[in-house]
Design a protein around this motif. Sequence first.
Motif, PDB file in Angstrom:
ATOM      1  N   SER A 186       0.828  -1.205   0.000  1.00  0.00           N
ATOM      2  CA  SER A 186       0.000   0.000   0.000  1.00  0.00           C
ATOM      3  C   SER A 186       0.866   1.260   0.000  1.00  0.00           C
ATOM      4  O   SER A 186       0.601   2.212  -0.752  1.00  0.00           O
ATOM      5  N   ARG A 190       0.832   3.787  -3.110  1.00  0.00           N
ATOM      6  CA  ARG A 190      -0.001   4.964  -2.847  1.00  0.00           C
ATOM      7  C   ARG A 190       0.754   6.162  -2.278  1.00  0.00           C
ATOM      8  O   ARG A 190       0.293   7.303  -2.415  1.00  0.00           O
ATOM      9  N   ASN A 191       1.868   5.918  -1.615  1.00  0.00           N
ATOM     10  CA  ASN A 191       2.491   6.997  -0.855  1.00  0.00           C
ATOM     11  C   ASN A 191       3.894   7.380  -1.293  1.00  0.00           C
ATOM     12  O   ASN A 191       4.450   8.347  -0.780  1.00  0.00           O
TER      13      ASN A 191
END
Length: 267
Positions: A186, A190-191
């Motif tokens: 994740s 996403r980051n």
Amino acid sequence: MINCYEILGVRQEATAAEIKKAYRTKAKLLHPDSGMQVDTKAFQKLVQAYEILSDQRQRSIFDEAYGRSYAYKKDTKYTFDYHTWLSARTDQESRAKLIFFDLMHNREDEAVSEFKRMSMEHADFSLKRWFTREDFMDYGYILAEELALRNEYYDALILLEQIIKMEYSYNYFRLFFPEVMEFTLSILKRNVEGNLSEELALDVWERALDLGFAPKEDAWFLQKMSQIYTRLGDIQTASICLEEAAKITTKKQDINQRGYIYDSFKE
């Protein structure tokens, strides 16, 4: 009504990190898939207790209903302050232990700050050097969560990388390994982009290729790397990344051949 604190074996004042640690430890012993003869009802009670205490609203309701009837008594005769003792010491072992101590005693900001400081001031600073593999994998994951909450994504990913590689060699975190992999993936998807410099993004995506994610995820990392190399003017390396991504995407691979442990845990 079950005594949630007693089932998990924690104080009524336990922090969220302490509750998570206690749950992980007991679940490894009670989980039906652990390979040992276990009490299914005991495991169900453990899960129920954790669900109550890990949810702030449910925990508040539980505490209000039962007050302090289940509170653990403190030993007032024992006055040694471990936190003060660790804080006064400057060696790396003490500072590492202070980080995890703060992490487990409602001092998450202090733990993250000290971890960042030690990492910047000491190139050889490593938490896993001073703890058992079990403690590092449990507390390290909790610290990675706290780092990610504060947008310290690079440091979080480096910790998670160490935990994942340790799991492959030790097989301790197995029951919670999908959670670790999903959390890591994740962050990677996403980051990273927009929060890290392109140099650091290249670094973490290249590292991710060695962590045993599914082929489609490796192809995604390579495509993202190609985009950055193109922006940096390194067309040759960008082309190589795209070629590798295409090979992964089009070629049907035997999952077991390359050991995609992440996929095997999901099945």
